[in-house]
Design a protein around this motif. Structure first.
Motif, short mmCIF file in Angstrom:
data_model
loop_
_atom_site.label_atom_id
_atom_site.label_comp_id
_atom_site.label_asym_id
_atom_site.label_seq_id
_atom_site.Cartn_x
_atom_site.Cartn_y
_atom_site.Cartn_z
N MET A 125 1.10 -1.28 -0.04
CA MET A 125 -0.03 -0.03 0.08
C MET A 125 0.88 1.04 -0.03
SD MET A 125 -2.99 1.13 2.70
CE MET A 125 -3.80 -0.24 2.48
N ALA A 126 0.57 2.07 -0.78
CA ALA A 126 1.37 3.47 -0.80
C ALA A 126 1.16 4.34 0.50
CB ALA A 126 0.63 4.31 -2.05
N GLU A 127 2.57 4.86 0.76
CA GLU A 127 2.50 5.91 2.01
C GLU A 127 1.89 7.26 1.56
OE1 GLU A 127 6.12 7.86 3.79
OE2 GLU A 127 5.75 5.76 4.62
N VAL A 128 0.83 7.52 2.33
CA VAL A 128 0.36 8.95 2.42
C VAL A 128 0.83 9.69 3.26
CG1 VAL A 128 -1.90 9.98 2.48
CG2 VAL A 128 -1.95 7.79 1.51
N GLU A 129 1.52 10.90 2.95
CA GLU A 129 2.33 11.85 3.63
C GLU A 129 1.45 12.27 4.75
OE1 GLU A 129 3.96 15.38 5.34
OE2 GLU A 129 1.98 15.15 4.66
N SER A 130 0.27 12.61 4.76
CA SER A 130 -0.85 13.20 5.75
C SER A 130 -0.91 12.22 7.02
CB SER A 130 -2.01 13.74 5.25
OG SER A 130 -2.52 12.81 4.68
N PHE A 131 -0.77 10.93 6.74
CA PHE A 131 -0.78 9.94 7.67
C PHE A 131 0.41 9.70 8.40
CE2 PHE A 131 -4.61 8.02 4.81
CZ PHE A 131 -5.38 9.23 5.48
N THR A 132 1.52 10.10 7.88
CA THR A 132 2.87 10.34 8.67
C THR A 132 3.17 11.18 9.35
OG1 THR A 132 4.15 10.95 6.76
CG2 THR A 132 3.83 8.68 6.76
N LEU A 133 2.41 12.56 9.16
CA LEU A 133 2.46 13.77 9.96
C LEU A 133 2.00 13.32 11.27
CD1 LEU A 133 3.06 16.81 9.89
CD2 LEU A 133 0.47 16.87 9.55
N ARG B 183 1.26 24.66 5.39
CA ARG B 183 2.48 23.81 5.14
C ARG B 183 2.61 23.23 4.06
NH1 ARG B 183 3.71 18.33 6.06
NH2 ARG B 183 1.43 17.57 6.23
N LEU B 184 3.75 23.49 3.16
CA LEU B 184 3.80 22.91 1.92
C LEU B 184 4.11 21.27 2.27
CD1 LEU B 184 4.30 22.71 -1.14
CD2 LEU B 184 6.56 23.19 -0.50
N ILE B 185 3.27 20.62 1.65
CA ILE B 185 3.32 19.15 1.70
C ILE B 185 4.28 18.44 0.82
CG2 ILE B 185 2.23 16.91 1.60
CD1 ILE B 185 -0.26 18.23 2.42
#
Length: 157
Positions: free
Chosen positions: A1-9, A20-22
């Motif tokens: 499954m792909a990593e989603v940046e907002s779920f690692t924040l 915030r620039l993602i």
């Protein structure tokens, strides 16, 4: 499954309101598309009620385009603490914040019901779930708190 940046924040480390620039993604021809986290409410401490958030969404979608070039979309987070903003190019965070401030200022100080776009059954998938009063109150509260240029420190508010 792909990593989603907002779920690692780390949502416990951020200090809302902020922009915030993602990420910046590049298309096959080199075109840049920037993704911003526009956070209005401290995660896990509050949320904008659905009707107010919905009205902010409709108003800010129109208003922000008057203050920031290249807006593709601004969509609310499911957690109701802010929005994803997708734009062409690579605008500076300070310019995004300026556009957001002007849009929220309009909502807080000037918006009338006639200014809210897309509020009929034909134009909106949940047209009965709007509150201009809530949108005004939340916009004022966000402006009063100040929008930081940094997600983890209160900068430039």
């Amino acid at each position: 499954m792909a990593e989603v940046e907002s779920f690692t924040l780390d949502h416990t480390a951020v200090k809302a309101p902020y922009v915030r620039l993602i990420s910046v993604e590049r298309g096959p021809r080199g075109d840049a598309i920037s993704n911003f986290d526009v956070r209005f409410v401290q995660p896990n401490e509050g949320e904008i009620p659905t009707a107010g958030l919905h009205t902010i969404e409709h108003l800010i979608a129109a208003q922000l385009r008057d203050h920031l070039d290249g807006v593709i979309d601004i969509s609310p987070f499911g957690c109701r603490t802010g929005f994803h903003l997708i734009v062409w190019g690579e605008p500076a965070v300070v310019d995004v914040v300026a556009g957001i401030r002007e849009s929220l200022r309009f909502i807080a100080e000037q918006a009338e019901w006639a200014d809210v776009p897309g509020v009929s059954a034909v134009e909106c998938g949940n047209y009965r779930d709007h509150s201009l009063h809530s949108a005004r109150e939340w916009s004022k509260a966000i402006l009063d708190a100040g929008i930081s240029l940094d997600a983890f420190e209160r900068v430039g508010v």
